[in-house]
Design a protein around this motif. Structure first.
Motif, mmCIF file in Angstrom:
data_model
loop_
_atom_site.group_PDB
_atom_site.id
_atom_site.type_symbol
_atom_site.label_atom_id
_atom_site.label_comp_id
_atom_site.label_asym_id
_atom_site.label_seq_id
_atom_site.Cartn_x
_atom_site.Cartn_y
_atom_site.Cartn_z
ATOM 1 N N PRO A 48 5.570 4.602 0.946
ATOM 2 C CA PRO A 48 5.002 3.389 1.538
ATOM 3 C C PRO A 48 4.236 3.716 2.823
ATOM 4 O O PRO A 48 4.607 4.626 3.552
ATOM 5 N N VAL A 49 3.187 2.977 3.084
ATOM 6 C CA VAL A 49 2.393 3.142 4.292
ATOM 7 C C VAL A 49 2.701 1.973 5.218
ATOM 8 O O VAL A 49 2.750 0.823 4.781
ATOM 9 N N VAL A 50 2.935 2.279 6.481
ATOM 10 C CA VAL A 50 3.180 1.244 7.476
ATOM 11 C C VAL A 50 1.958 1.185 8.387
ATOM 12 O O VAL A 50 1.497 2.205 8.882
ATOM 13 N N ALA A 51 1.415 0.009 8.590
ATOM 14 C CA ALA A 51 0.267 -0.177 9.467
ATOM 15 C C ALA A 51 0.611 -1.216 10.525
ATOM 16 O O ALA A 51 1.288 -2.198 10.233
ATOM 17 N N VAL A 52 0.159 -0.963 11.743
ATOM 18 C CA VAL A 52 0.408 -1.875 12.852
ATOM 19 C C VAL A 52 -0.903 -2.097 13.582
ATOM 20 O O VAL A 52 -1.693 -1.170 13.748
ATOM 21 N N SER A 53 -1.146 -3.313 14.013
ATOM 22 C CA SER A 53 -2.318 -3.573 14.845
ATOM 23 C C SER A 53 -1.906 -4.467 16.000
ATOM 24 O O SER A 53 -0.969 -5.256 15.886
ATOM 25 N N ARG A 54 -2.584 -4.277 17.100
ATOM 26 C CA ARG A 54 -2.320 -5.084 18.294
ATOM 27 C C ARG A 54 -3.639 -5.358 18.996
ATOM 28 O O ARG A 54 -4.531 -4.538 18.986
ATOM 29 N N MET A 79 0.848 -1.170 0.000
ATOM 30 C CA MET A 79 0.000 0.000 0.000
ATOM 31 C C MET A 79 0.897 1.237 0.000
ATOM 32 O O MET A 79 1.945 1.256 0.634
ATOM 33 N N THR A 80 0.484 2.295 -0.705
ATOM 34 C CA THR A 80 1.225 3.548 -0.712
ATOM 35 C C THR A 80 0.291 4.702 -0.361
ATOM 36 O O THR A 80 -0.916 4.614 -0.515
ATOM 37 N N SER A 81 0.877 5.795 0.092
ATOM 38 C CA SER A 81 0.099 6.987 0.417
ATOM 39 C C SER A 81 -0.207 7.761 -0.855
ATOM 40 O O SER A 81 0.240 7.399 -1.939
ATOM 41 N N THR A 82 -0.920 8.869 -0.715
ATOM 42 C CA THR A 82 -1.235 9.695 -1.879
ATOM 43 C C THR A 82 0.009 10.351 -2.456
ATOM 44 O O THR A 82 0.005 10.797 -3.590
ATOM 45 N N THR A 83 1.094 10.399 -1.673
ATOM 46 C CA THR A 83 2.351 10.966 -2.166
ATOM 47 C C THR A 83 3.251 9.894 -2.768
ATOM 48 O O THR A 83 4.338 10.190 -3.227
ATOM 49 N N GLY A 84 2.812 8.644 -2.743
ATOM 50 C CA GLY A 84 3.601 7.552 -3.285
ATOM 51 C C GLY A 84 4.531 6.897 -2.278
ATOM 52 O O GLY A 84 5.214 5.931 -2.594
#
Length: 54
Positions: free
Chosen positions: A8-14, A1-6
């Protein structure tokens, strides 16, 4: 997944055993925004204190 600026997006869940009301109280507190955001954009009072502006 990438942001609107290109970037990378980092996602974390716990998973946590904390009661929902405790979680929402923390999330709803604007003073905790910089603790939770992770982007480095919100600086708040910590930055003012570190820079001597507070």
């Amino acid at each position: 997944m990438t942001s609107t600026t290109g970037e990378p997006v980092v996602a974390v869940s716990r998973r946590t055993g904390a009661p929902a009301e405790d979680i929402f109280r923390i999330l709803a507190d604007p003073g905790r925004h910089s603790d939770l955001d992770g982007s480095g954009m919100p600086e708040g009072k910590r930055a003012e204190v570190a820079s001597g502006r507070a």
